[in-house]
Design a protein around this motif. Structure first.
Motif, short mmCIF file in Angstrom:
data_model
loop_
_atom_site.label_atom_id
_atom_site.label_comp_id
_atom_site.label_asym_id
_atom_site.label_seq_id
_atom_site.Cartn_x
_atom_site.Cartn_y
_atom_site.Cartn_z
N LYS A 4 0.84 -1.15 0.09
CA LYS A 4 -0.01 0.02 0.03
C LYS A 4 0.97 1.28 -0.06
O LYS A 4 1.81 1.36 0.60
N ASN A 140 -6.85 4.62 -5.68
CA ASN A 140 -7.78 5.43 -5.16
C ASN A 140 -9.03 4.37 -4.64
O ASN A 140 -10.25 4.44 -4.97
N SER A 141 -8.39 3.33 -4.16
CA SER A 141 -9.45 2.00 -3.79
C SER A 141 -9.43 1.74 -2.18
O SER A 141 -8.74 2.09 -1.47
N MET A 142 -10.50 0.94 -1.91
CA MET A 142 -10.93 0.63 -0.64
C MET A 142 -10.87 -1.06 -0.69
O MET A 142 -11.31 -1.27 -1.68
N ARG A 143 -10.24 -1.62 0.36
CA ARG A 143 -10.05 -3.09 0.49
C ARG A 143 -11.11 -3.54 1.33
O ARG A 143 -11.32 -3.19 2.35
N PHE A 148 -10.99 -5.31 -4.17
CA PHE A 148 -10.94 -3.75 -3.94
C PHE A 148 -12.02 -3.05 -4.64
O PHE A 148 -12.63 -3.52 -5.81
N ALA A 151 -12.93 3.81 -4.40
CA ALA A 151 -13.25 4.69 -3.26
C ALA A 151 -14.43 5.79 -3.84
O ALA A 151 -14.53 6.26 -4.97
N GLY A 157 -9.70 6.73 -0.69
CA GLY A 157 -9.14 5.37 -0.62
C GLY A 157 -7.58 5.71 -0.71
O GLY A 157 -7.17 6.53 -0.49
N HIS A 158 -6.74 4.48 -1.08
CA HIS A 158 -5.47 4.46 -1.04
C HIS A 158 -4.88 3.75 -2.54
O HIS A 158 -5.95 3.15 -2.96
#
Length: 219
Positions: A4, A140-143, A148, A151, A157-158
């Motif tokens: 990450k 720009n995602s969320m796990r 994934f 966001a 997100g990351h």
């Protein structure tokens, strides 16, 4: 392996293992300008100067494991461990590329069937022979569990880099080739790194589904 990014700037970020939060790698980039003594520095713009940057990748112990020297957006020198490579061509296969209007596929040097697949909204590492995805850049995602999702708003997100190890490629080589391909992708498709646009620009799509339909062309 799953890493990450602690920051949205992939050239200046720590890479941590999301399961534990432990530091895996650190990427730092420093730039400076080389002025031509024959020109008037008072009237010369930064674009006219020779901008050089150096990206350094450190392991968790703070040891240098790879470096990329840049001239503008062009990599001019790459060092991985003790291997020195001049230019980006030495990092990739040179026999063929996968081309279509909105997809650029560049073969890796360690496996002729492995291609980095770049599109306006995705970057993946594809095993062309099996048509399986071996790596993905989730932006720009969320796990959520093992998957994934994008966001819903920018900066929530990351960015995550996910890839399978390969017996003929070190982690350092995969990280360097990823950086080169992501910079190339953003340049080729004129993508801007404006955080307000990230939710629209960085939508990951399964490029593996496109692999069989794309044609190869000699480069």
């Amino acid at each position: 392996m799953l890493l990450k990014f602690s920051k949205s700037d992939i050239l200046n970020s720590a890479l941590v293992y999301p399961e534990t939060g432990a530091l895996g790698y650190t990427i730092l980039t420093r730039s400076h300008f080389i002025h031509d003594s024959d020109k008037d520095s008072d009237t010369e713009s930064e674009d006219e100067n020779g901008e050089t940057r150096r990206t350094t990748i450190y392991n968790k112990l703070g040891e240098v494991i790879a470096e990329i020297g840049w001239k503008g957006k062009q990599p001019i020198e790459i060092v991985i461990s003790k291997e020195k490579i001049i230019g980006a061509k030495g990092m990739f296969g040179c026999s063929s590329a996968i081309l279509s209007r909105n997809v650029l596929g560049i073969p890796t040097r360690f496996d002729t069937e492995y291609f980095w697949m770049a599109a306006p909204d995705a970057l993946t590492l594809l095993d062309y022979d099996s048509n399986q995805t071996k790596g993905s850049f989730h932006t720009n995602s969320m796990r959520v569990g093992e998957r994934f999702i994008a966001a819903p708003i920018p900066s929530l997100g990351h960015d995550y880099l996910e890839f399978e190890t390969h017996p003929l490629a070190s982690t350092e080589e995969l990280l360097v080739s990823f950086i080169l391909m992501e910079v190339l992708r953003r340049s080729r498709f004129n993508l801007h790194i404006d955080s307000s646009d990230r939710s629209k620009l960085w939508r990951s799509t399964p490029l593996a589904n496109w692999g069989r339909r794309l044609r190869r062309r000699s480069i």
